[in-house]
Structure formats: C-alpha cells, structure tokens
Design an enzyme around this catalytic site. Structure first.
Site, PDB file in Angstrom:
ATOM      1  N   GLU A  56       0.839  -1.206   0.000  1.00  0.00           N
ATOM      2  CA  GLU A  56       0.000   0.000   0.000  1.00  0.00           C
ATOM      3  C   GLU A  56       0.872   1.253   0.000  1.00  0.00           C
ATOM      4  O   GLU A  56       1.912   1.295   0.659  1.00  0.00           O
ATOM      5  CB  GLU A  56      -0.878   0.018   1.270  1.00  0.00           C
ATOM      6  CG  GLU A  56      -1.910  -1.082   1.302  1.00  0.00           C
ATOM      7  CD  GLU A  56      -2.842  -1.014   2.508  1.00  0.00           C
ATOM      8  OE1 GLU A  56      -2.811   0.001   3.257  1.00  0.00           O
ATOM      9  OE2 GLU A  56      -3.606  -1.974   2.712  1.00  0.00           O
TER      10      GLU A  56
ATOM     11  N   GLU B  50      -8.516   2.115  -4.557  1.00  0.00           N
ATOM     12  CA  GLU B  50      -9.609   1.851  -3.606  1.00  0.00           C
ATOM     13  C   GLU B  50     -10.316   3.142  -3.207  1.00  0.00           C
ATOM     14  O   GLU B  50      -9.697   4.089  -2.708  1.00  0.00           O
ATOM     15  CB  GLU B  50      -9.055   1.140  -2.344  1.00  0.00           C
ATOM     16  CG  GLU B  50     -10.154   0.909  -1.311  1.00  0.00           C
ATOM     17  CD  GLU B  50      -9.794  -0.080  -0.208  1.00  0.00           C
ATOM     18  OE1 GLU B  50      -8.720  -0.720  -0.264  1.00  0.00           O
ATOM     19  OE2 GLU B  50     -10.617  -0.234   0.717  1.00  0.00           O
TER      20      GLU B  50
HETATM   21  O1  KIV Z   1      -6.839  -6.738   1.710  1.00  0.00           O
HETATM   22  C1  KIV Z   1      -7.672  -6.596   0.797  1.00  0.00           C
HETATM   23  O2  KIV Z   1      -8.712  -7.273   0.745  1.00  0.00           O
HETATM   24  C2  KIV Z   1      -7.409  -5.599  -0.224  1.00  0.00           C
HETATM   25  C3  KIV Z   1      -8.519  -5.315  -1.181  1.00  0.00           C
HETATM   26  C4  KIV Z   1      -9.468  -4.371  -0.561  1.00  0.00           C
HETATM   27  C5  KIV Z   1      -8.016  -4.809  -2.486  1.00  0.00           C
HETATM   28  O3  KIV Z   1      -6.379  -5.004  -0.251  1.00  0.00           O
END
Ligand code: KIV
Length: 244
Positions: free
Chosen positions: A96, A163
C-alpha cells in the site's frame, strides 16, 4: 479479482473463472475477527497464502504484505516478500502507498518479485486517514494520487489497485497508465475490479456501500446448521423414547 483466504473457497472461485486471487490482509477483518488489518503478521499471511496456492491450479495468486513488513527498509521488504514467494508459493505481492514505498517497489522488482500497488483508501493507514472515507475528492489529493500512480508504474509495479476514489479520477489514472488498474469502489472505468469475497458471498452484513452481495451464504450456513441441530435433537429424543 476476488480475495481468498483458504484452499476450499479459492478452488471454487477459480472454478467460477476468477483470474486473480488476492490473499488480502483483509483476512484480519473478514476471517479472523479483528477490527482493522493492522494486527496481521507475516506468518499469518504465509499460512493463508499457502492454502490458497494449494487450492488452485491456474489463478494468479497475489499476497498482501502486512503492515510493517515492507515499510522499515527495502532489505527487510525483500526478505519478507521472499517468504511469501518461497514458503507460500504466491506469484506476486501487493503493497500500500505511493511515494513512501517507491524504493521498496524498485528493490522488490529488481530482485524479480512482481509488485502490485495500492492507492486511495489505504487500510493499513486507517489511523492516519481517519477511517475508510473516499480519498481524492479535492483537487490537491486527487493530484497526489495521480502522480503516485505514475510513480508506482515507473518504479515497476505491474498493476495498481485503486480503492474508494472518485470515478473520474480512476478513469483519468486508468487512461494515463500502461499497467492495469484494478478498482474497488472506484467506478466502472478501471481495467479490472476486485471485491472482498466474504462481502460478495454474503457471509456477513457489514459490507461497504460499493460492494455487492451476490449470495447470502450467512443464511445458507445458519439454515444448514439449524437443520443439523434439529436432526440430532430428533434422533436423540427418538432413541430416548425407545429406551424408556
Ligand atoms: O486486503 C484486501 O482485501 C485488499 C482489497 C481491498 C483490495 O487489499
């Protein structure tokens, strides 16, 4: 793309034609009963990712790198991502963030580890972002997300999850990038879409507004277990009646 956390569901999702399975750190909230994704450890991710790999034959399996397994140093990130590839058998990892993780993305790609980026709402930064509200609504934040997307692509990311950002921003990023965008709550113009499988399957009621429940497995499971309880109670009262 859908999330998967175990061999059984992963096999079913693959059978349904899902191309990519993400072993998300959402395992924390979707499966393990935590309120956020922060408590997930690398060992937990390896455990679940290995199960998903065992349950599938051809889907691309990607694992999230959990909080603080890649942010400290690029060398630590390589070692930790290496465990997801070597011990669990996934083909790629997801991290991320934008400018803060560029060195890490470059280093991982340098050693041959494919990396998916993730911008917009960053669940691992829930304390800094004050929750999960949509990002990129004002012009300056939209510009930061746009430049982060370009920078992640330049650093070698092979795809980027977007997201909870506005549809027009996701469309602008998608047309500017050569690598695919995968949207979640980012509108229809991304190259692909991802949702959390427990939301899609209706395993619980608390789903985000952009998710869609395609089944109500919670009801199916409760009804099946209720029928089992009723059968057992009927059998034991019948056998009690026979012995009285
Ligand atoms: O951890 C997860 O499920 C994610 C999705 C929301 C893309 O990163």
């Amino acid at each position: 793309m859908l999330t998967a956390y175990d061999a059984t569901i992963a096999g079913l999702l693959e059978r349904a034609g899902v191309d990519v399975l993400l072993v998300g750190d959402s395992v924390a909230t979707a499966v393990l009963g935590y309120d956020t994704t922060l408590p997930v450890t690398l060992d937990v991710m390896v455990h679940h990712a290995a199960a998903v790999v065992r349950g599938t034959e051809k889907a691309l399996v990607i694992a999230d790198m959990p909080f603080l397994t890649y942010q400290v140093t690029p060398s630590e990130a390589v070692r930790n991502a290496g465990r997801l590839l070597k011990d669990a058998g996934v083909a790629a990892v997801k991290v991320e963030g934008g400018r803060s993780v560029l060195d890490v993305v470059r280093r991982l790609v340098d050693v041959g580890i494919p990396v998916m980026g993730h911008l917009g709402v960053l669940p691992q930064s829930v304390n800094q972002q004050s929750g999960y509200r949509q990002r990129g609504r004002d012009a300056s934040e939209a510009e930061l997300i746009f430049t982060d997307a370009i920078a992640l692509q330049d650093a070698g990311a092979f795809a980027i999850v977007l997201e909870a950002i506005p549809t027009d921003l996701a469309a602008k990023i998608t047309s500017a990038l050569e690598v695919p965008t995968i949207g979640i709550g980012a509108g229809p113009d991304c190259d692909g879409q991802v949702l959390v499988s427990s939301d899609v399957l209706g395993l619980h009621d608390k789903i985000p507004p952009f998710a869609k429940k395609y089944a109500n497995l919670a009801e199916v499971i409760v009804n099946a277990a209720r029928a089992f309880v009723a059968d057992v109670q009927a059998t034991s009262s019948a056998s009690r009646a026979r012995t009285d």
